[in-house]
Design a protein around this motif. Structure first.
Motif, mmCIF file in Angstrom:
data_model
loop_
_atom_site.group_PDB
_atom_site.id
_atom_site.type_symbol
_atom_site.label_atom_id
_atom_site.label_comp_id
_atom_site.label_asym_id
_atom_site.label_seq_id
_atom_site.Cartn_x
_atom_site.Cartn_y
_atom_site.Cartn_z
ATOM 1 N N GLU A 35 -7.511 19.243 -18.734
ATOM 2 C CA GLU A 35 -7.542 20.145 -17.583
ATOM 3 C C GLU A 35 -6.317 19.960 -16.681
ATOM 4 O O GLU A 35 -5.701 20.935 -16.252
ATOM 5 N N TYR A 36 -5.940 18.713 -16.411
ATOM 6 C CA TYR A 36 -4.772 18.468 -15.564
ATOM 7 C C TYR A 36 -3.497 18.920 -16.257
ATOM 8 O O TYR A 36 -2.625 19.544 -15.645
ATOM 9 N N GLU A 37 -3.391 18.595 -17.544
ATOM 10 C CA GLU A 37 -2.184 18.960 -18.285
ATOM 11 C C GLU A 37 -1.983 20.459 -18.366
ATOM 12 O O GLU A 37 -0.841 20.938 -18.397
ATOM 13 N N SER A 38 -3.078 21.227 -18.397
ATOM 14 C CA SER A 38 -2.933 22.689 -18.456
ATOM 15 C C SER A 38 -2.236 23.198 -17.206
ATOM 16 O O SER A 38 -1.358 24.073 -17.274
ATOM 17 N N HIS A 42 2.943 24.852 -14.480
ATOM 18 C CA HIS A 42 3.924 24.573 -13.427
ATOM 19 C C HIS A 42 5.316 24.352 -14.013
ATOM 20 O O HIS A 42 6.311 24.892 -13.505
ATOM 21 N N LYS A 43 5.398 23.559 -15.078
ATOM 22 C CA LYS A 43 6.706 23.218 -15.645
ATOM 23 C C LYS A 43 7.372 24.408 -16.333
ATOM 24 O O LYS A 43 8.588 24.550 -16.305
ATOM 25 N N THR A 44 6.567 25.230 -16.988
ATOM 26 C CA THR A 44 7.141 26.365 -17.730
ATOM 27 C C THR A 44 7.358 27.584 -16.852
ATOM 28 O O THR A 44 8.181 28.451 -17.186
ATOM 29 N N GLY A 45 6.615 27.697 -15.741
ATOM 30 C CA GLY A 45 6.666 28.907 -14.933
ATOM 31 C C GLY A 45 5.902 30.053 -15.555
ATOM 32 O O GLY A 45 5.993 31.194 -15.100
ATOM 33 N N TRP A 46 5.094 29.752 -16.592
ATOM 34 C CA TRP A 46 4.316 30.773 -17.276
ATOM 35 C C TRP A 46 2.952 30.953 -16.615
ATOM 36 O O TRP A 46 2.451 30.066 -15.926
ATOM 37 N N SER A 47 2.346 32.103 -16.875
ATOM 38 C CA SER A 47 0.934 32.316 -16.587
ATOM 39 C C SER A 47 0.134 31.942 -17.832
ATOM 40 O O SER A 47 0.715 31.711 -18.913
ATOM 41 N N LEU A 55 -0.609 32.208 -23.953
ATOM 42 C CA LEU A 55 -1.305 32.769 -25.107
ATOM 43 C C LEU A 55 -0.442 33.752 -25.887
ATOM 44 O O LEU A 55 -0.703 34.006 -27.065
ATOM 45 N N ALA A 56 0.572 34.285 -25.256
ATOM 46 C CA ALA A 56 1.509 35.153 -25.982
ATOM 47 C C ALA A 56 2.396 34.351 -26.923
ATOM 48 O O ALA A 56 3.025 34.911 -27.819
ATOM 49 N N ARG A 57 2.436 33.027 -26.707
ATOM 50 C CA ARG A 57 3.321 32.162 -27.491
ATOM 51 C C ARG A 57 2.592 31.197 -28.410
ATOM 52 O O ARG A 57 3.206 30.520 -29.224
#
Length: 327
Positions: free
Chosen positions: A196-199, A204-209, A214-216
């Motif tokens: 849960e924390y790593e998600s 945060h690190k990738t700047g992704w939603s 899930l697109a990747r």
């Protein structure tokens, strides 16, 4: 399905100091600390995420291929893994470094002083995953687990170039990896594992939603501790799997690795992710009931009975039909 598990292989040296570290500290001398603690216990535990996961897969009959780097001190550990169904033929042995080692002293107040020696793990980047696959006669899935960061990136790129299906499992290394590195590890994976924390850290690190992730990747599995597991798949509704009840939890070390072993074993037997998560939760419960990441033993009838109690008779029948038990 032949599964290769890449990542760390280590031993944990755990000791206990019968007192409090803080009682030994002189407040106006903290700029020059020189202390030695006489400890009264020593527990040597086998560990490392790749070895832990491979150990569970071996008990479930999959004969996984362990991929990592160790020292010349690996013989006894190697023999134990081999006895439990792990193929260690792809393990790289350093000529100059010891196997990675975690050393920790815990006092009566729960305070800890610890160090981690990476050792031979720093040579994991010399391993060619495509060459490993060729020598193995093909691989159905490669788990890229926490390891030397350069090794993780090389294994991921090697899987892409060789057309190998891979799962991304950066776990403890997320804190060290750059956003670009995390994006590289995730993109093109068929499965992504986080807690849960790593998600949240990954986003945060990738700047992704979450939608970007899930697109990747095809399937994103997030373990939630006692709350269970969340399975997200591109274009499908989320699935929540409840954790098994453990009456007397003893040690959380390696529980996530146990979950991954059960999940991957079910995938290896052709079961869908939701059913795989149920088996993963059942194996995780066994790990939680033991002290040490490789101190549990799986009894198939007992494992299936726990799955039936938690998830119903259909779950037991599906798992028994693939794992070789009695429905």
């Amino acid at each position: 399905m032949r599964i290769a598990v890449t990542g760390s292989i280590a031993t944990d040296h755990l000791t206990h100091f019968p007192g409090r570290f803080t009682d030994q500290l002189v407040p106006d001398r903290l700029d020059r600390v020189s202390l030695s603690f006489l400890v009264d216990e020593l527990h040597v535990r086998r560990g490392g995420v790749a070895a832990n996961i491979a150990f569970g897969l071996g008990q479930l009959g999959l004969r996984p291929l362990l991929v990592g780097a160790v020292g010349q001190d690996f013989d006894e550990y190697d023999a134990l893994l081999t006895r439990h169904g792990v193929d260690t033929g792809a393990v790289h042995r350093s000529r100059t470094r010891h196997t990675a080692r975690f050393q920790c002293v815990t006092d009566d107040a729960g305070n800890q002083i610890a160090s981690f020696y990476a050792g031979a793990m720093s040579e994991a980047a010399t391993i060619d995953i495509a060459g490993v696959a060729r020598r193995a006669g093909g691989l159905g899935l490669v788990l890229v687990g926490a390891d030397d960061p350069d090794a993780m990136l090389r294994h991921t790129e090697g899987c892409r170039r060789a057309g190998l299906t891979f799962a991304a499992d950066p776990s403890q290394q997320l804190a060290r990896l750059t956003g670009d590195a995390v994006r590289t590890l995730v993109t093109g994976s068929s499965y992504l594992f986080t807690n849960e924390y790593e998600s949240g850290l990954l986003l945060h690190k990738t700047g992704w939603s979450a939608a970007d992730v899930l697109a990747r990747t095809g399937t994103w599995i997030t373990t939630l501790g006692e709350k269970g597991v969340l399975v997200r798949r591109r274009g499908e509704p989320d699935t929540e799997i409840a954790a098994l009840t453990v009456a007397e939890p003893r040690d959380p070390t390696g529980v996530g690795d146990g979950f991954r072993a059960g999940f991957l074993a079910a995938l290896g037997h052709g079961l869908p992710p939701a059913r795989a998560a149920q088996l993963g939760c059942a194996v995780a419960a066994h790990v939680l009931e033991a002290v040490g990441a490789q101190e549990y033993r799986l009894d198939l009838p007992g494992l299936l009975a726990r799955c039936a109690a938690a998830y119903g008779t259909e779950a037991r029948e599906d798992l028994a039909g693939r794992l070789g038990g009695t429905p």
